[in-house]
Design an enzyme around this catalytic site. Structure first.
Site, PDB file in Angstrom:
ATOM      1  N   LYS A 121       6.576   2.279  -3.724  1.00  0.00           N
ATOM      2  CA  LYS A 121       6.057   2.457  -5.080  1.00  0.00           C
ATOM      3  C   LYS A 121       7.140   3.059  -5.980  1.00  0.00           C
ATOM      4  O   LYS A 121       7.425   2.548  -7.067  1.00  0.00           O
ATOM      5  CB  LYS A 121       4.820   3.363  -5.056  1.00  0.00           C
ATOM      6  CG  LYS A 121       4.155   3.517  -6.405  1.00  0.00           C
ATOM      7  CD  LYS A 121       3.043   4.526  -6.377  1.00  0.00           C
ATOM      8  CE  LYS A 121       3.585   5.909  -6.625  1.00  0.00           C
ATOM      9  NZ  LYS A 121       2.582   6.927  -6.904  1.00  0.00           N
ATOM     10  N   ASP A 139       0.339   1.258  -7.223  1.00  0.00           N
ATOM     11  CA  ASP A 139      -0.346   2.541  -7.041  1.00  0.00           C
ATOM     12  C   ASP A 139      -1.847   2.277  -6.906  1.00  0.00           C
ATOM     13  O   ASP A 139      -2.298   1.121  -6.895  1.00  0.00           O
ATOM     14  CB  ASP A 139      -0.029   3.499  -8.196  1.00  0.00           C
ATOM     15  CG  ASP A 139      -0.453   2.922  -9.547  1.00  0.00           C
ATOM     16  OD1 ASP A 139      -1.186   1.907  -9.563  1.00  0.00           O
ATOM     17  OD2 ASP A 139      -0.057   3.490 -10.573  1.00  0.00           O
TER      18      ASP A 139
END
Ligand code: SF4
Length: 210
Positions: A121, A139
């Site tokens: 991420k 996310d």
């Protein structure tokens, strides 16, 4: 309509609703953005921005944070939670960038993933925001909304990233993720999504099912 065409329709609608696609974390330099993203795990962006303001005032350079007393970093980042591991990650990251990458945040996934506390991420966000490369920041908001929209059928972040990369135009994927954050806060919240007023309702499989 193909899956890719469907994705483009959603991207167009999101772009119209949120013309500005910017990261809500405040950072002037790549290493600062890396630190901010690390601190944002299980913490709100608003709180991270308050903490990083103090952190980067106290340690304004990569060097100074790399060499900072760990207790001082812990005290500043404490409001973000998991403060001991986060503080250590920040210091270790800065040391590694300085000593192994000549002071430059890496511009590729492989090297980014060697940095302490950096997962896909964070790496994707750096690749997209700092280096302008195609990136999908998966996310929890992205995963929740993309499942509802019918883009993907998985809650696994890596599978979700791969699934989204199959259908999103690479040059628009990074901005798409930033827009999802705004959209997720305003309409497609975790609990009680506001489907009745949602600009994507006509395209959304979740809405059609209910
Ligand atoms: S219609 Fe509802 S579930 Fe679908 S994207 Fe909009 S807010 Fe989310």
């Amino acid at each position: 309509m193909s899956r890719k065409d469907f994705a483009v329709s959603v991207l167009d609608a999101l772009e119209a609703a949120y013309p500005d696609a910017v990261c809500s974390l405040i950072a002037k330099e790549p290493w600062q953005l890396l630190c901010a993203v690390r601190l944002s795990a299980q913490c709100t962006d608003a709180r991270v921005n308050l903490v990083t303001k103090e952190l980067f005032e106290a340690f304004p350079t990569l060097d100074s944070l790399a060499d900072a007393p760990i207790e001082a970093v812990e005290n500043i980042v404490r409001p973000c939670g998991l403060f001991k591991v986060k503080a250590q990650n920040l210091k270790d990251c800065c040391q590694m960038i300085r000593d192994q990458f000549n002071g430059v945040v890496p511009d590729n996934m492989e090297d980014l993933l060697t940095l302490p506390g950096v997962g896909r991420k964070t790496a994707n966000l750096i690749l997209g925001d700092v280096y302008g490369k195609p990136a999908v920041v998966c996310d929890t908001h992205c995963i929740r909304i993309c499942n509802r929209l019918g883009f993907i059928k998985t809650t696994d972040p890596y599978k979700a990233e791969l699934g989204l990369k199959e259908i999103l135009p690479p040059d628009r994927s990074n901005d798409f993720c930033h827009r999802l954050v705004l959209f997720g806060r305003e309409y497609c919240t975790a609990r009680g999504p506001k489907c009745d007023s949602c600009p994507l309702a006509i395209l959304c499989t979740y809405h059609m099912d209910y």
